[in-house]
Scaffold this motif. Structure first.
Motif, mmCIF file in Angstrom:
data_model
loop_
_atom_site.group_PDB
_atom_site.id
_atom_site.type_symbol
_atom_site.label_atom_id
_atom_site.label_comp_id
_atom_site.label_asym_id
_atom_site.label_seq_id
_atom_site.Cartn_x
_atom_site.Cartn_y
_atom_site.Cartn_z
ATOM 1 N N GLY A 87 0.574 -1.604 -0.045
ATOM 2 C CA GLY A 87 0.476 -0.108 -0.216
ATOM 3 C C GLY A 87 0.986 1.418 0.011
ATOM 4 O O GLY A 87 0.175 2.168 0.511
ATOM 5 N N LEU A 88 2.121 0.654 -0.893
ATOM 6 C CA LEU A 88 3.357 2.356 -0.172
ATOM 7 C C LEU A 88 2.173 3.371 -1.039
ATOM 8 O O LEU A 88 2.423 5.048 -0.593
ATOM 9 C CB LEU A 88 4.245 2.341 -1.340
ATOM 10 C CG LEU A 88 5.336 2.748 -1.056
ATOM 11 C CD1 LEU A 88 5.817 3.166 0.266
ATOM 12 C CD2 LEU A 88 6.431 1.903 -1.778
ATOM 13 N N PHE A 89 1.187 3.715 -1.912
ATOM 14 C CA PHE A 89 0.822 4.969 -3.018
ATOM 15 C C PHE A 89 0.054 5.260 -1.830
ATOM 16 O O PHE A 89 0.428 6.953 -1.143
ATOM 17 C CB PHE A 89 -0.115 4.437 -4.125
ATOM 18 C CG PHE A 89 -0.851 5.468 -4.231
ATOM 19 C CD1 PHE A 89 0.078 5.820 -6.013
ATOM 20 C CD2 PHE A 89 -1.721 6.289 -4.428
ATOM 21 C CE1 PHE A 89 -0.394 6.976 -6.354
ATOM 22 C CE2 PHE A 89 -2.331 7.270 -4.950
ATOM 23 C CZ PHE A 89 -1.322 7.738 -6.436
ATOM 24 N N ARG A 90 -1.336 5.100 -1.518
ATOM 25 C CA ARG A 90 -1.654 5.262 -0.067
ATOM 26 C C ARG A 90 -0.742 5.664 1.101
ATOM 27 O O ARG A 90 -1.241 7.316 1.612
ATOM 28 C CB ARG A 90 -3.305 4.538 0.930
ATOM 29 C CG ARG A 90 -3.782 5.224 1.750
ATOM 30 C CD ARG A 90 -4.355 3.925 1.359
ATOM 31 N NE ARG A 90 -5.838 3.053 1.349
ATOM 32 C CZ ARG A 90 -6.506 3.938 0.745
ATOM 33 N NH1 ARG A 90 -6.977 5.012 1.005
ATOM 34 N NH2 ARG A 90 -7.759 3.065 -0.131
ATOM 35 N N LYS A 91 0.678 5.280 0.962
ATOM 36 C CA LYS A 91 1.054 4.928 2.499
ATOM 37 C C LYS A 91 1.601 6.658 1.920
ATOM 38 O O LYS A 91 2.287 7.517 3.210
ATOM 39 C CB LYS A 91 1.894 4.317 3.062
ATOM 40 C CG LYS A 91 1.153 3.447 4.151
ATOM 41 C CD LYS A 91 2.710 2.478 4.101
ATOM 42 C CE LYS A 91 1.225 0.946 4.756
ATOM 43 N NZ LYS A 91 1.994 0.311 4.731
ATOM 44 N N THR A 92 2.298 7.352 0.864
ATOM 45 C CA THR A 92 3.067 7.961 0.176
ATOM 46 C C THR A 92 2.391 9.352 -0.351
ATOM 47 O O THR A 92 3.297 10.737 0.662
ATOM 48 C CB THR A 92 4.189 7.655 -0.973
ATOM 49 O OG1 THR A 92 5.098 6.272 0.168
ATOM 50 C CG2 THR A 92 5.256 8.552 -0.846
ATOM 51 N N TYR A 93 1.446 9.381 -0.535
ATOM 52 C CA TYR A 93 0.523 10.625 -1.022
ATOM 53 C C TYR A 93 -0.092 10.765 -0.159
ATOM 54 O O TYR A 93 -0.999 10.210 0.018
ATOM 55 C CB TYR A 93 0.759 9.907 -2.891
ATOM 56 C CG TYR A 93 1.690 10.328 -4.149
ATOM 57 C CD1 TYR A 93 2.706 10.701 -3.663
ATOM 58 C CD2 TYR A 93 2.134 9.107 -3.187
ATOM 59 C CE1 TYR A 93 3.674 10.997 -4.320
ATOM 60 C CE2 TYR A 93 3.513 8.588 -4.171
ATOM 61 C CZ TYR A 93 4.429 9.215 -4.787
ATOM 62 O OH TYR A 93 5.326 9.376 -5.253
ATOM 63 N N GLY A 94 -0.887 12.334 0.101
ATOM 64 C CA GLY A 94 -1.616 12.444 0.654
ATOM 65 C C GLY A 94 -1.836 12.447 2.333
ATOM 66 O O GLY A 94 -0.736 11.835 2.909
ATOM 67 N N ASP A 95 -3.076 12.463 2.575
ATOM 68 C CA ASP A 95 -3.191 12.024 3.685
ATOM 69 C C ASP A 95 -3.581 10.554 4.262
ATOM 70 O O ASP A 95 -4.651 10.155 5.381
ATOM 71 C CB ASP A 95 -4.311 13.009 4.709
ATOM 72 C CG ASP A 95 -5.552 12.625 3.196
ATOM 73 O OD1 ASP A 95 -6.064 11.518 3.104
ATOM 74 O OD2 ASP A 95 -6.799 13.319 3.798
ATOM 75 N N GLY A 96 -4.153 10.019 3.197
ATOM 76 C CA GLY A 96 -3.734 8.429 3.512
ATOM 77 C C GLY A 96 -5.146 7.937 2.939
ATOM 78 O O GLY A 96 -5.957 6.416 2.813
ATOM 79 N N ASN A 97 -6.219 8.712 2.861
ATOM 80 C CA ASN A 97 -7.616 8.658 1.663
ATOM 81 C C ASN A 97 -7.186 7.947 0.357
ATOM 82 O O ASN A 97 -8.326 7.802 -0.209
ATOM 83 C CB ASN A 97 -7.959 9.526 2.036
ATOM 84 C CG ASN A 97 -8.314 9.875 3.262
ATOM 85 O OD1 ASN A 97 -9.180 9.243 4.401
ATOM 86 N ND2 ASN A 97 -8.107 11.548 4.009
ATOM 87 N N VAL A 98 -6.496 8.854 -0.453
ATOM 88 C CA VAL A 98 -5.885 8.344 -1.274
ATOM 89 C C VAL A 98 -5.465 7.407 -1.857
ATOM 90 O O VAL A 98 -4.209 7.128 -1.255
ATOM 91 C CB VAL A 98 -5.523 9.035 -2.626
ATOM 92 C CG1 VAL A 98 -5.092 8.912 -3.166
ATOM 93 C CG2 VAL A 98 -6.069 11.074 -1.902
#
Length: 167
Positions: A87-98
């Motif tokens: 889940g690296l995308f969700r963890k890396t970009y934004g506030d975790g909602n995307v």
């Protein structure tokens, strides 16, 4: 030495290719002669990017997407396919909602849209986003009722290229 083949591939940027075509090559192939004498701005379309951020990733294909029936000549790629591990995308970009991002190139600015019957260059940024999202949904889901692969409730937000110049 000389190389003889059935096909030749020239994989360089368009403006570089135009510089590499010699008059002798143009004599052998009229299409090359035409390319050699064209203005690069007449051959390439203006492309602008828009990203749609999704609550969840919607894997479509590994690589680029082309939507041949889209009035605005859309191409796209799903970004999280490159950051799937843990889940690296969700963890890396934004506030975790995307969890997903579809990055789209708009290439035809002179054809009216399907949802909004205006050309892209006549639309506001919000209208561009609405029309592009609609065209992608039609391409992915099809026109039939009940198609739910790509839905409005997945859409978190969008970002239209800030370099878009309306002048």
């Amino acid at each position: 030495g000389d190389v003889t083949a059935d096909y030749y591939v020239l994989a360089v940027p368009l403006e570089t290719a135009m510089e590499l075509i010699t008059p002798a090559m143009g004599v052998l192939d009229p299409a090359l002669a035409k390319l050699r004498n064209e203005n690069v701005d007449d051959l390439a379309s203006w492309m602008v990017g828009i990203q749609f951020f999704l609550y969840e990733d919607v894997p479509m294909v590994r690589g680029h997407l082309f939507f041949p029936d889209s009035p605005w000549a859309l191409t796209a790629i799903s970004q999280p396919q490159f950051w799937r591990k843990n889940g690296l995308f969700r963890k890396t970009y934004g506030d975790g909602n995307v969890g997903g991002c579809i990055s789209v190139d708009i290439s035809d600015w002179n054809t009216p849209g399907k949802l909004i019957p205006k050309t892209a260059k006549m639309c506001t940024p919000d209208e561009i986003a609405q029309e592009v999202w609609y065209q992608i949904k039609m391409a992915v889901n099809g026109a039939g009722e009940g198609s739910t692969y790509l839905t409005d409730d997945l859409l978190h937000s969008y970002h239209l290229d800030t370099d878009l110049d309306y002048s």
